[in-house]
Scaffold this motif. Structure first.
Motif, short mmCIF file in Angstrom:
data_model
loop_
_atom_site.label_atom_id
_atom_site.label_comp_id
_atom_site.label_asym_id
_atom_site.label_seq_id
_atom_site.Cartn_x
_atom_site.Cartn_y
_atom_site.Cartn_z
N LEU A 509 0.83 -1.21 0.00
CA LEU A 509 0.00 0.00 0.00
C LEU A 509 0.86 1.26 0.00
CD1 LEU A 509 -2.76 -1.10 2.55
CD2 LEU A 509 -3.03 -0.82 0.09
N VAL A 510 1.94 1.26 0.79
CA VAL A 510 2.83 2.43 0.81
C VAL A 510 3.54 2.56 -0.53
CG1 VAL A 510 4.82 3.47 1.94
CG2 VAL A 510 3.10 2.31 3.31
N LEU A 511 3.92 1.43 -1.13
CA LEU A 511 4.56 1.48 -2.44
C LEU A 511 3.60 2.03 -3.49
CD1 LEU A 511 7.11 0.76 -4.03
CD2 LEU A 511 6.14 -1.49 -4.44
N ARG A 512 2.35 1.64 -3.42
CA ARG A 512 1.37 2.18 -4.36
C ARG A 512 1.11 3.66 -4.11
NH1 ARG A 512 -3.90 -0.83 -5.83
NH2 ARG A 512 -3.69 0.77 -7.43
N THR A 513 1.25 4.08 -2.84
CA THR A 513 1.14 5.50 -2.54
C THR A 513 2.25 6.28 -3.24
OG1 THR A 513 0.09 5.12 -0.40
CG2 THR A 513 1.22 7.21 -0.69
N VAL A 514 3.49 5.76 -3.14
CA VAL A 514 4.61 6.43 -3.81
C VAL A 514 4.40 6.44 -5.31
CG1 VAL A 514 7.09 6.33 -4.23
CG2 VAL A 514 6.21 5.83 -1.96
N ALA A 515 3.96 5.30 -5.85
CA ALA A 515 3.72 5.24 -7.29
C ALA A 515 2.64 6.24 -7.71
CB ALA A 515 3.30 3.83 -7.69
N GLY A 516 1.61 6.38 -6.86
CA GLY A 516 0.56 7.36 -7.16
C GLY A 516 1.07 8.78 -7.13
N LEU A 517 1.93 9.10 -6.16
CA LEU A 517 2.48 10.45 -6.08
C LEU A 517 3.41 10.73 -7.26
CD1 LEU A 517 3.28 10.64 -2.25
CD2 LEU A 517 1.41 11.75 -3.47
N ARG A 518 4.23 9.74 -7.61
CA ARG A 518 5.14 9.93 -8.74
C ARG A 518 4.38 10.02 -10.06
NH1 ARG A 518 10.64 8.21 -7.68
NH2 ARG A 518 10.82 7.74 -9.90
N GLY A 519 3.21 9.38 -10.10
CA GLY A 519 2.44 9.37 -11.33
C GLY A 519 1.53 10.57 -11.51
N LEU A 520 1.46 11.45 -10.50
CA LEU A 520 0.63 12.64 -10.65
C LEU A 520 1.17 13.55 -11.76
CD1 LEU A 520 0.02 13.62 -6.91
CD2 LEU A 520 -1.65 12.66 -8.49
N SER A 521 0.26 14.14 -12.50
CA SER A 521 0.69 15.10 -13.50
C SER A 521 1.19 16.36 -12.81
CB SER A 521 -0.48 15.47 -14.42
OG SER A 521 -0.12 16.53 -15.28
N PRO A 522 2.46 16.74 -13.01
CA PRO A 522 2.98 17.91 -12.29
C PRO A 522 2.32 19.22 -12.71
CG PRO A 522 4.57 17.16 -13.92
CD PRO A 522 3.46 16.14 -13.88
N GLY A 523 1.77 19.29 -13.92
CA GLY A 523 1.15 20.53 -14.38
C GLY A 523 2.14 21.46 -15.05
N PHE A 524 3.38 21.00 -15.22
CA PHE A 524 4.41 21.80 -15.89
C PHE A 524 5.45 20.83 -16.41
CE2 PHE A 524 5.67 21.20 -11.55
CZ PHE A 524 7.04 20.98 -11.59
N ASP A 525 6.45 21.36 -17.11
CA ASP A 525 7.51 20.52 -17.67
C ASP A 525 8.78 20.71 -16.83
OD1 ASP A 525 9.26 19.04 -19.13
OD2 ASP A 525 9.21 20.30 -20.92
N PRO A 526 9.14 19.72 -15.98
CA PRO A 526 10.29 19.90 -15.11
C PRO A 526 11.63 19.75 -15.81
CG PRO A 526 9.35 17.73 -14.78
CD PRO A 526 8.46 18.43 -15.75
N ARG A 527 11.65 19.21 -17.03
CA ARG A 527 12.91 18.95 -17.71
C ARG A 527 13.60 20.25 -18.09
NH1 ARG A 527 10.36 15.35 -22.33
NH2 ARG A 527 8.95 17.15 -22.19
N GLY A 528 14.85 20.35 -17.68
CA GLY A 528 15.64 21.53 -18.03
C GLY A 528 15.41 22.73 -17.15
N ALA A 529 14.58 22.62 -16.11
CA ALA A 529 14.31 23.76 -15.21
C ALA A 529 15.19 23.64 -13.97
CB ALA A 529 12.84 23.80 -14.83
N VAL A 530 16.00 24.67 -13.73
CA VAL A 530 16.91 24.71 -12.58
C VAL A 530 16.50 25.88 -11.70
CG1 VAL A 530 19.31 24.92 -11.82
CG2 VAL A 530 18.77 23.68 -13.93
N THR A 531 16.55 25.68 -10.38
CA THR A 531 16.12 26.72 -9.44
C THR A 531 17.25 27.09 -8.48
OG1 THR A 531 15.32 25.22 -7.71
CG2 THR A 531 13.80 25.69 -9.51
N ALA A 532 17.21 28.31 -8.00
CA ALA A 532 18.17 28.78 -7.00
C ALA A 532 17.48 29.84 -6.15
CB ALA A 532 19.42 29.36 -7.66
N ARG A 533 17.71 29.80 -4.84
CA ARG A 533 17.00 30.69 -3.92
C ARG A 533 17.89 31.82 -3.43
NH1 ARG A 533 12.08 29.04 -2.63
NH2 ARG A 533 11.52 26.84 -2.84
N ILE A 534 17.21 32.91 -3.06
CA ILE A 534 17.84 34.03 -2.36
C ILE A 534 16.95 34.42 -1.19
CG2 ILE A 534 19.10 34.95 -4.36
CD1 ILE A 534 16.87 37.03 -4.67
#
Length: 883
Positions: A509-534
């Motif tokens: 059940l916990v493994l399926r929870t992780v699979a469900g979270l990883r399978g959620l549509s992020p709503g954006f394209d994470p590829r090539g996006a780098v972040t830095a904070r100030i």
């Protein structure tokens, strides 16, 4: 018979035994002489005397018992005999010790984690007297407890709860900029009220803590450093007191240094005055109140006195009449470990179940061995050894195995401790160092002792009830084939399988929870996006214009670099916790209905750099400046929740500093919800407002809690992008360090790190339990093959095929597994509610998970049953019949 009153020590045992033999021989000879004098022949007299005297060994046992040290002598003999027996069966002994070592090892390692976080007292004087003041709300919709207090609540507690030592503080540490000379770095700051350290009971190593004047609005700029930061900046902790540093862009005098190893629960590196108020930050429940109970007062007594303030708190917060409110105390350790406690409790329960299954496994092996020791045990009983003596002998053998398993467990725990510490730190947010100290070793010793009783008691009791006539009458080949003696071992196998079902279901059940979270549509394209904070919690950036100058100039340089496709800045990022605020649709009267939304300030280019989707309307642009009409973007979840039957585009909402028009609707992105029922990740209603239209007061407030992030979409490597952003910011402000440079894929992975860690740990434990069950089934079938060897030979000689004989022996393992699956399924239905907080997106009684678990177990049982059963293929019926 004269009574022996010799105090027998280990060094006098031989003398004691010699005197005892002489004494017994004297009595025997005296009786023989009496019979001869009465006219009985010498040979007959000796025979009658021996019959009258009874068992010599039993008489010796009675003499040893009267000495008072009989148990030490018996223990020595039992240990010696047990070691000889175990040495004669090295495969069984090593297998049992390895099994116990693994089970005890994982228990010891997890205990060191649980002990460090939940059981070990907090590192403050009399930590049991420390608590956090919480608020319990009750309404028709339910009940909740919050440890956060607003400014009015703090003032009420400060003025009315005078029987408590109390101090206000912020429960989390935030990143701030620190400069000494020409060097600048990012450090973690916690804001605390006057008296915070004294309530904890920890005095500064050098200097002092904050005074009430310094903790008031407009007070002097002062700070207290941690021991490590003071050493890093000034070489010596005491030398830091009186020095001035640049903190958040303004000079701060160091007035104190805390002792080495001090931790306020947030891993902060320095502390500054909180300066609580009833406006701004103090309008929300953003404070916590630390309290120390008076000596002799219990938590219940203190809570009874606090309960009287509930009416006043209801009044100052202007709550609805249907809502009741009451102040209560929560132990500080409970408050600090609230987020990680459920996970650790579930993992600890799982390792305890694995240990129990290991004990069941070894108990089954021991019971199998008893079949081949029945003659030995029957002989001991026939020679006068009592059933209690046999029971103690077998328990001692179990104790020897447990000691070996305990030593092996310490070795296994030390090998896996580093990996467990890494998992706990990165997945559960545990900062404590794990150690195999005296507490862990004592726990190991207790576990080893308990396991020796758990796996040794049932076989020992069964052996002590051996029937002498039946044991001597049986042939060697049928020493343990009776159905009445098989059922305890079969019951153990069924128990093992049922326990494995529970563990496999939990991990599945916990493994399926992780699979469900990883399978959620992020709503954006994470590829090539780098972040830095100030960190903009800085006096140099207390106005919108100052923030814009830094960010716009930096973005201009970044966007002009080769390979950069888009760049922007936002208050927070997807897959993180966002700012939530109350809003109101303009022109609507919602009464007491509170509407909440996540709120982001963003620059043009932020949505494009993330790869978000525009559904309707337009993006924010450079034209949306401070002089133009106030506008916002909202996401689809916002439009569906708050404008379900009408078009949200073009509507006005009042949020932050006034009315703003919705000019665009964008797709949903996943965030870590801080309100509502959205699960560990969710598409939460969100509003995006232009940085250029945010007020100075709003920015100063939100930058206290959040550090904005640059987002750069580029074809260049993350290292090159980080260097580019760092150069762009440093060219405008050398005292503005970057931190938390990560790709969006890393941020996404971090959002489900806790669930993934839980899945890894529970999966590993379930795998170990599955292996133990396979070994148990294999042992049962292998022993059955040996016991039924003659029967199978006769079957084959009478015309049965080899595969038919193999099936007859192997099928019981599969049948027992089916029974265990059925029982385990029922147990899982009731027990898995304990891990409900770890599961999301899947039902606890999920049929797909149960079907997968049943399939894995049946396959394992089939293989474990078939492997030993194939020995029958090599059976020669003619040889078996001749034997």
């Amino acid at each position: 018979m004269r009574k022996f009153r010799i105090l027998m020590g280990l060094g006098k045992r031989r003398q004691f035994e010699a005197e005892m033999n002489d004494e017994l021989q004297f009595h025997l000879e005296a009786r023989v002489e009496d019979l001869i004098r009465s006219g009985v022949e010498p040979a007959e007299a000796r025979r009658r005397a021996r019959i009258e005297f009874g068992s010599v060994e039993r008489a010796k046992e009675e003499c040893r018992d009267s000495s008072g040290w009989w148990w030490a002598d018996e223990l020595r003999r039992n240990l010696a005999f047990g070691l000889r027996i175990l040495r004669r069966n090295p495969v069984f002994t090593l297998s049992a010790i390895a099994t116990l070592g693994l089970c005890i090892g994982v228990n010891t390692a997890v205990f060191s984690l649980v002990d460090a976080v939940l059981l070990r007292p907090l590192p403050y004087p009399e930590p049991d007297r420390l608590a956090v003041v919480a608020t319990r709300y009750q309404s028709p919709s339910g009940e909740s407890v919050q440890t956060g207090q607003d400014g009015r609540g703090w003032e009420l507690i400060r003025e009315q709860a005078t029987f408590l030592e109390r101090a206000v503080f912020s429960a989390w540490a935030t990143g701030v900029n620190l400069s000494v000379g020409d060097s600048a770095e990012h450090v973690r700051e916690q804001r605390v009220g006057a008296g915070f350290f004294s309530v904890l009971g920890v005095d500064p190593l050098a200097g002092r803590e904050f005074t009430p004047d310094e903790d008031a609005a407009g007070g002097p700029a002062v700070t207290v450093l941690s021991h490590g930061l003071a050493r890093r900046l000034f070489g010596e902790a005491a030398a830091a007191v009186g020095e001035v540093i640049q903190l958040r862009g303004e000079p701060q005098e160091i007035i104190g240094v805390m002792p080495a190893g001090f931790d306020s629960g947030t891993s902060a590196e320095l502390w500054t005055p909180l300066r609580p108020s009833t406006s701004g930050e103090g309008q929300g429940t953003n404070y916590q109140v630390l309290a120390r109970l008076p000596e002799g007062m219990t938590l219940e007594q203190a809570q009874a006195r606090l309960a009287a303030l509930g009416g006043r708190l209801h009044e100052v917060r202007q709550l609805s009449p249907e809502v009741s409110v009451q102040l209560q105390l929560v132990a500080l350790q409970e408050s600090q470990t609230e987020s990680v406690r459920p996970s650790l409790a579930a993992i600890w329960a799982a390792v305890g179940l694995v240990l129990l299954l290991g004990c069941v496994n070894i108990a089954g092996l021991l019971m199998a061995r008893l079949g081949w020791r029945r003659r030995e045990i029957a002989t001991r009983l026939a020679l006068g050894g009592g059933r209690g003596a046999v029971l103690r002998q077998l328990l001692t053998e179990g104790l020897v195995l447990a000691v070996g398993g305990g030593l092996a467990g310490i070795a296994f725990a030390s090998l896996g401790q580093e990996a467990l510490e890494w998992l706990a730190r990165d997945g559960l947010g545990v900062s404590q160092t794990l150690e195999l100290d005296g507490r862990a070793l004592a726990f190991t010793a207790l576990v080893a002792l308990a396991t020796s009783l758990l796996f040794g008691l049932v076989p020992a009791l069964q052996a002590s009830r051996t029937d002498l006539r039946e044991s001597f009458a049986e042939s060697d080949s049928r020493s343990a084939t009776g159905g009445g003696r098989l059922w305890p071992r079969r019951l153990l196998v069924v128990t093992q399988v049922a326990g494995v079902v529970v563990l496999l279901m939990a991990s599945g059940l916990v493994l399926r929870t992780v699979a469900g979270l990883r399978g959620l549509s992020p709503g954006f394209d994470p590829r090539g996006a780098v972040t830095a904070r100030i960190s903009l919690h800085d006096s140099r950036y207390g106005t919108r214009d100052a923030v814009q100058r830094l960010i716009q100039a930096s973005l201009q340089e970044i966007r002009g670099a080769p390979g950069v496709e888009a760049a922007g800045v936002g208050l927070t990022l997807p897959y993180e916790r966002a700012l939530n605020m109350v809003f109101q649709p303009v022109g609507e009267d919602s009464g007491d209905d509170v509407k909440l939304t996540n709120l982001f300030w963003v620059t043009p280019g932020y949505s494009e750099a993330l790869g978000m989707t525009l559904l309707r309307g337009r993006w924010l642009s450079e034209a949306d400046g401070p002089e133009s009409a106030a506008v916002v973007l909202v996401n689809r979840a916002f439009a569906r929740r708050y404008f379900p039957d009408q078009e949200a585009l073009g509507r006005q909402i009042s949020v932050s500093d006034g009315a703003r028009q919705i000019v665009g609707i964008v797709g949903d992105v996943q965030v870590l919800p801080s309100w509502g029922e959205f699960g560990p990740l969710g598409e939460v209603p969100a509003v995006y407002m232009p940085l250029a239209q945010a007020s100075d007061g709003f920015l100063r407030l939100v930058h206290t809690w959040f550090s904005p992030a640059f987002v750069v979409r580029s074809r260049r490597s993350p290292q090159e992008v980080a260097q580019l952003v760092e150069q762009a910011v440093a060219s405008r402000d050398p005292g503005m360090p970057l931190f938390s440079i990560r790709s969006m894929e890393e941020i996404m992975a971090g959002s489900w790190a806790r669930q993934q860690t839980q899945a890894i740990l529970l999966g590993a434990l379930a795998g170990l339990a599955l292996l133990l069950a396979a070994v148990g089934i294999w042992g049962l079938i292998a022993n059955s093959v040996l016991e039924r060897r003659r029967e199978m030979g006769i079957r084959i000689a009478l015309g049965a095929t080899l595969w038919n004989a193999v099936g007859v022996v192997a099928l019981p393992g599969v049948r027992l597994t089916l029974a265990g699956i059925a029982i385990g399924g029922v147990a899982a239905y009731w027990l898995l509610s304990l891990i409900e907080h770890l599961v999301w997106g899947v039902r606890l009684a999920d049929p797909l998970t149960f079907a997968a678990v049943a399939g894995i177990l049946l396959l394992t049982a089939a293989l474990a049953s078939l492997a030993p059963s194939l020995r029958i293929v090599r059976l020669d019926p003619s040889t078996t019949l001749r034997e």
